[in-house]
Design an enzyme around this catalytic site. Structure first.
Site, PDB file in Angstrom:
ATOM      1  N   ASP A  49       0.879  -1.356  -0.223  1.00 41.53           N
ATOM      2  CA  ASP A  49       0.070   0.057  -0.079  1.00 41.53           C
ATOM      3  C   ASP A  49       0.932   1.199  -0.028  1.00 41.53           C
ATOM      4  O   ASP A  49       0.541   2.200  -0.790  1.00 41.53           O
ATOM      5  CB  ASP A  49      -0.979   0.030   1.165  1.00 41.53           C
ATOM      6  N   GLU A  72      -5.677   6.657   0.692  1.00 38.42           N
ATOM      7  CA  GLU A  72      -6.061   5.723   1.884  1.00 38.42           C
ATOM      8  C   GLU A  72      -5.145   5.863   2.777  1.00 38.42           C
ATOM      9  O   GLU A  72      -5.336   5.839   4.154  1.00 38.42           O
ATOM     10  CB  GLU A  72      -6.261   4.361   1.601  1.00 38.42           C
ATOM     11  N   ASP A 137      -6.712   4.545  -4.531  1.00 43.95           N
ATOM     12  CA  ASP A 137      -6.774   3.345  -3.776  1.00 43.95           C
ATOM     13  C   ASP A 137      -5.500   2.449  -4.077  1.00 43.95           C
ATOM     14  O   ASP A 137      -5.401   1.742  -5.352  1.00 43.95           O
ATOM     15  CB  ASP A 137      -7.768   2.207  -3.735  1.00 43.95           C
ATOM     16  N   ILE A 139      -4.095  -0.291  -3.273  1.00 41.33           N
ATOM     17  CA  ILE A 139      -4.296  -1.971  -3.278  1.00 41.33           C
ATOM     18  C   ILE A 139      -5.607  -1.830  -2.783  1.00 41.33           C
ATOM     19  O   ILE A 139      -5.790  -1.878  -1.819  1.00 41.33           O
ATOM     20  CB  ILE A 139      -3.321  -2.687  -2.528  1.00 41.33           C
ATOM     21  N   ASP A 140      -6.570  -2.200  -3.586  1.00 46.21           N
ATOM     22  CA  ASP A 140      -7.710  -2.440  -3.462  1.00 46.21           C
ATOM     23  C   ASP A 140      -8.039  -3.956  -3.692  1.00 46.21           C
ATOM     24  O   ASP A 140      -7.717  -4.495  -4.716  1.00 46.21           O
ATOM     25  CB  ASP A 140      -8.828  -1.742  -4.461  1.00 46.21           C
ATOM     26  N   THR A 142      -7.148  -6.101  -0.170  1.00 48.69           N
ATOM     27  CA  THR A 142      -6.222  -6.695   0.442  1.00 48.69           C
ATOM     28  C   THR A 142      -6.240  -8.444   0.247  1.00 48.69           C
ATOM     29  O   THR A 142      -4.979  -8.861   0.283  1.00 48.69           O
ATOM     30  CB  THR A 142      -6.433  -6.258   1.894  1.00 48.69           C
ATOM     31  N   ASP A 299     -12.764   3.508  -4.014  1.00 50.94           N
ATOM     32  CA  ASP A 299     -13.022   2.285  -4.290  1.00 50.94           C
ATOM     33  C   ASP A 299     -13.685   2.185  -5.645  1.00 50.94           C
ATOM     34  O   ASP A 299     -13.688   1.032  -6.310  1.00 50.94           O
ATOM     35  CB  ASP A 299     -13.567   1.498  -3.249  1.00 50.94           C
TER      36      ASP A 299
END
Length: 357
Positions: A49, A72, A137, A139-140, A142, A299
């Site tokens: 992230d 984020e 985002d 890393i959408d 996880t 997102d």
């Protein structure tokens, strides 16, 4: 595809920035996640992230210094944890695009750890319906990232409350729309990884397209269009893997009401938008289990535009337009219903009948 000059550059920068961040997350997965026995340690996710956010924001600041970014993460954990900070920096400093000219367009490598931390902390915009705000985002998805399944780097430009540019980096989605969609590392058995990795992009009013992640220099984009199923009975829908994120039972009842018999395609992240835009499925439902829940706008911004520009319709579960001008969340909306424009109304009727009750 002819674009107005102001958004042609935005899409190019966003696409390259997402490509560079996607290359980074793949390095994190192969060096820190793949082959691990336990998934309890969240540090690989943290490293992924932070680094992806730094790389994307640095590219935006280099090209559009007056734009805001809402993302984020923030860097306080890295500033207080030198070991973790060094891990992130070691991987970030190794990442560049295959083409030197394109890498230079993004400002080249980050010069040091402080530049990395400053880039991460430049994502503090509170959003709103005025000005230019990038929603990111890094890393959408996880859990998809950890299991070697679907995750996405999601980047959208919102101008005066409207999404005008959207880019999704989907490293584990196939470029070929006839290929199987993987959900985990074990799904890769017998599948050629060379066919995996796609970047989806769209500009408002100018359509959506796909290009291979591993592309070298030169135009290799292909326009995409959502498929219109011959009947709802042969349609398919996709939903999240985790039942905690959306109501699988209500979504099943909606499918039955529509006469859909195919099992749902379950995958993590905003890659679901890419899947229906590409025609790998038809309908995306996200119905919150808790009515107080507000979706993060990063997102959905990129995927929303890509589906709209591919010939789809996206509203909330009550049929309201998705409002990206209310801050860092979709505070004015509940749930997401995305489908080809020709069947969206019928899908929405079923959603209202089941979920609205």
């Amino acid at each position: 595809m002819s674009l107005p000059e102001n958004y042609a550059r935005e899409r190019r920068v966003a696409t390259l920035a997402v490509q560079r961040a996607t290359i980074y997350t793949q390095k994190v997965f192969h060096s820190l996640v793949k082959g691990t026995v336990s998934k309890d340690d969240r540090s690989p996710v943290t490293i992924g992230d932070f680094g992806a956010q730094a790389l994307v924001i640095a590219a935006i600041r280099h090209n559009f210094p007056d734009d805001e970014v809402a993302a984020e993460e923030e860097s306080s954990l890295l500033r207080s944890n030198p070991e973790l900070r060094d891990q992130v920096w070691k991987l970030v400093s190794q990442v560049c695009l295959p083409d030197a000219e394109e890498d230079s367009l993004l400002g080249g490598p980050l010069k040091d750890e402080n530049a990395m931390l400053d880039a991460i902390d430049a994502g503090k915009s509170t959003g709103g319906n005025r000005g230019r705000i990038w929603a990111l985002d890094p890393i959408d998805g996880t859990l998809g990232f950890l299991r070697g399944g679907q995750y996405a780097i999601s980047l959208g430009l919102i101008q005066d409350g409207e999404v005008v540019v959207g880019v999704l980096g989907c490293p584990n989605l196939p470029v070929d729309k006839t290929a199987r969609v993987i959900n985990s590392e074990s799904d890769r058995e017998g599948q050629n990884d060379d066919g995996l990795g796609a970047i989806y992009s769209a500009v408002a009013g100018h359509g959506a397209s796909i290009r291979p992640l591993a592309r070298r220099r030169g135009p290799e984009e292909e326009p995409i269009q959502m498929r219109e199923p011959l009947s709802l009975s042969v349609a398919s829908f996709c939903e999240g893997v985790e039942a905690a994120h959306s109501s699988h039972s209500q979504q099943k009842a909606i499918a039955e009401r529509l006469g859909i018999v195919a099992p749902p395609v379950r995958l993590d992240s905003a890659a679901k938008y890419a899947v229906i835009a590409r025609g790998l499925a038809d309908i995306y439902l996200r119905l919150p289990r808790n009515l107080s829940y507000e979706e993060n706008f990063w997102d959905h911004a990129a995927g929303y535009l890509i589906v709209k520009e591919a010939g789809g319709e996206v509203t909330d579960a009550m049929g309201r337009r998705v409002d990206f001008g209310k801050g860092r969340t979709l505070a004015a909306n509940k749930g997401i219903v995305a489908a080809p424009a020709g069947i969206h109304g019928k899908v929405l009727e079923a959603v209202r009948a089941v979920w609205g009750s």
